[in-house]
Design an enzyme around this catalytic site. Structure first.
Site, PDB file in Angstrom:
ATOM      1  N   ASN A  12      58.838 -49.094  21.020  1.00 12.55           N
ATOM      2  CA  ASN A  12      58.410 -47.873  21.717  1.00 12.55           C
ATOM      3  C   ASN A  12      59.366 -47.668  22.894  1.00 12.55           C
ATOM      4  OD1 ASN A  12      57.115 -45.915  23.240  1.00 12.55           O
ATOM      5  ND2 ASN A  12      55.360 -47.215  23.789  1.00 12.55           N
ATOM      6  N   TRP A  13      60.258 -46.708  22.754  1.00 15.12           N
ATOM      7  CA  TRP A  13      61.265 -46.498  23.788  1.00 15.12           C
ATOM      8  C   TRP A  13      60.714 -45.776  25.021  1.00 15.12           C
ATOM      9  CZ3 TRP A  13      66.838 -45.124  21.723  1.00 15.12           C
ATOM     10  CH2 TRP A  13      67.344 -46.240  21.035  1.00 15.12           C
ATOM     11  N   LYS A  14      59.492 -45.230  24.895  1.00 14.50           N
ATOM     12  CA  LYS A  14      58.891 -44.466  26.008  1.00 14.50           C
ATOM     13  C   LYS A  14      59.872 -43.388  26.479  1.00 14.50           C
ATOM     14  CE  LYS A  14      56.170 -48.512  27.014  1.00 14.50           C
ATOM     15  NZ  LYS A  14      55.431 -49.317  27.952  1.00 14.50           N
ATOM     16  N   HIS A 102      48.298 -44.435  23.380  1.00 18.91           N
ATOM     17  CA  HIS A 102      48.921 -45.446  24.237  1.00 18.91           C
ATOM     18  C   HIS A 102      48.266 -45.385  25.619  1.00 18.91           C
ATOM     19  CE1 HIS A 102      51.828 -47.605  26.647  1.00 18.91           C
ATOM     20  NE2 HIS A 102      52.291 -48.127  25.535  1.00 18.91           N
ATOM     21  N   GLU A 104      49.419 -45.491  28.458  1.00 24.59           N
ATOM     22  CA  GLU A 104      50.104 -44.598  29.412  1.00 24.59           C
ATOM     23  C   GLU A 104      49.693 -43.150  29.177  1.00 24.59           C
ATOM     24  OE1 GLU A 104      54.068 -46.051  28.655  1.00 24.59           O
ATOM     25  OE2 GLU A 104      53.526 -47.957  29.592  1.00 24.59           O
ATOM     26  N   GLU A 172      46.973 -53.694  23.004  1.00 27.44           N
ATOM     27  CA  GLU A 172      47.874 -53.792  24.154  1.00 27.44           C
ATOM     28  C   GLU A 172      47.049 -53.887  25.437  1.00 27.44           C
ATOM     29  OE1 GLU A 172      51.991 -52.016  23.222  1.00 27.44           O
ATOM     30  OE2 GLU A 172      50.712 -50.383  23.866  1.00 27.44           O
ATOM     31  N   GLY A 178      54.605 -53.972  30.411  1.00 28.62           N
ATOM     32  CA  GLY A 178      55.688 -53.813  31.377  1.00 28.62           C
ATOM     33  C   GLY A 178      55.600 -54.726  32.589  1.00 28.62           C
ATOM     34  N   SER A 216      54.609 -56.807  26.972  1.00 21.33           N
ATOM     35  CA  SER A 216      55.579 -57.820  27.401  1.00 21.33           C
ATOM     36  C   SER A 216      56.025 -58.765  26.292  1.00 21.33           C
ATOM     37  CB  SER A 216      55.038 -58.602  28.610  1.00 21.33           C
ATOM     38  OG  SER A 216      54.892 -57.733  29.725  1.00 21.33           O
ATOM     39  N   GLY A 237      57.893 -52.570  23.982  1.00 22.82           N
ATOM     40  CA  GLY A 237      58.411 -51.528  24.864  1.00 22.82           C
ATOM     41  C   GLY A 237      59.795 -51.886  25.354  1.00 22.82           C
ATOM     42  N   GLY A 238      59.883 -52.385  26.579  1.00 25.62           N
ATOM     43  CA  GLY A 238      61.162 -52.664  27.236  1.00 25.62           C
ATOM     44  C   GLY A 238      62.177 -53.406  26.374  1.00 25.62           C
TER      45      GLY A 238
END
Ligand code: PGA
Length: 253
Positions: A12-14, A102, A104, A172, A178, A216, A237-238
């Protein structure tokens, strides 16, 4: 292995990625895929909408089975919703998946379970697989409400007609996203066992539904997390932004 869910590693590149740098990472990933025999797992990237076209074109050029997904979709097929993207548009752009609910989006856009359920429904109707995200906040975990929160999110967010082909559940924990923090493997095992049991009452072929862990995930902890019972992949993610890191996670199964 026909009777276990097929692993899925999703990135997930956000809201990250510009064309030039993104193309370099995607080409790097596609090259790694071309040199590996990984037909037993699915590899998915969910870039920002502006990069979907580039990714779909890049996988075509390299003839690799990289799956592409959106990060959100609207509940409706079309209409007066400035700035939104429908599931049908994602499908039309070449996507196979879309993330819905998600944390976010739940936090930034006030999306509740009912909205998430309608988005998942729209995704399935458009022929996409919906990745429905759930997870507890730090306060909820500290007050011992985790499993109860997960039950409520599943009951509220999983649409009728969900099955193992059209629905993936991503667990999640909000506090792990993150932050570099992850639950213990025992906590992940407990949450995933609970999710598996709960979806038994919501989804016909529940044992075959892919349950992803997210929050993470990185090369250093991927093998341990992916080995937990009822963890059928990861939502990253990251660490999905760099092909080398993402690849280390893809190959950690
Ligand atoms: P993270 O994000 O891997 O950067 O923690 C995971 C996610 O939000 O899907």
């Amino acid at each position: 292995m026909a009777n276990t869910p097929r692993p899925l590693i999703a990135g997930n590149w956000k809201m990250n990625g510009l064309r030039h740098g993104a193309r370099i990472q995607v080409d790097d990933l596609l090259e790694r895929m071309a040199g590996a025999d990984l037909q037993d797992r699915d590899i998915l990237l969910c870039p920002p909408a502006t990069l979907i076209d580039m990714m779909v074109a890049a996988r075509h050029v390299r003839a690799q089975p990289l799956l592409v997904g959106g990060q959100d979709c609207h509940t409706e097929r079309s209409g007066a919703h400035t700035g939104d993207i429908s599931a049908e548009m994602l499908k039309d752009a070449g996507c196979e998946y879309v993330i819905v609910g998600h944390s976010e989006r739940r936090a930034d856009h006030g999306e509740d379970n009912d909205t998430v359920r309608r988005k998942a429904r729209a995704a399935i109707d458009a022929g996409l697989t919906a990745i429905i995200c759930i997870g507890e906040t730090e306060n909820q975990r500290q007050s011992g409400e985790t499993l109860q929160v997960l039950t409520g999110q599943l009951e509220g967010s999983v649409p009728e007609g969900a099955d193992a082909a059209n629905t993936v559940i991503a667990y999640e924990p909000v506090w792990a996203i993150g932050t570099g923090l992850t639950p213990t493997v025992e906590d992940v095992a407990e949450a995933h066992a609970h999710i598996r049991e709960t979806i038994g009452g919501l989804i016909a072929d529940a044992p075959m539904v892919r349950l992803l862990y997210g929050g993470s995930v990185k090369p250093a902890n991927a093998a341990e997390l992916l080995a937990v019972e009822n963890v059928d992949g990861a939502l990253v993610g990251g660490a999905s932004l760099k092909a080398a890191d993402f690849w280390a996670i893809v190959t950690a199964i």
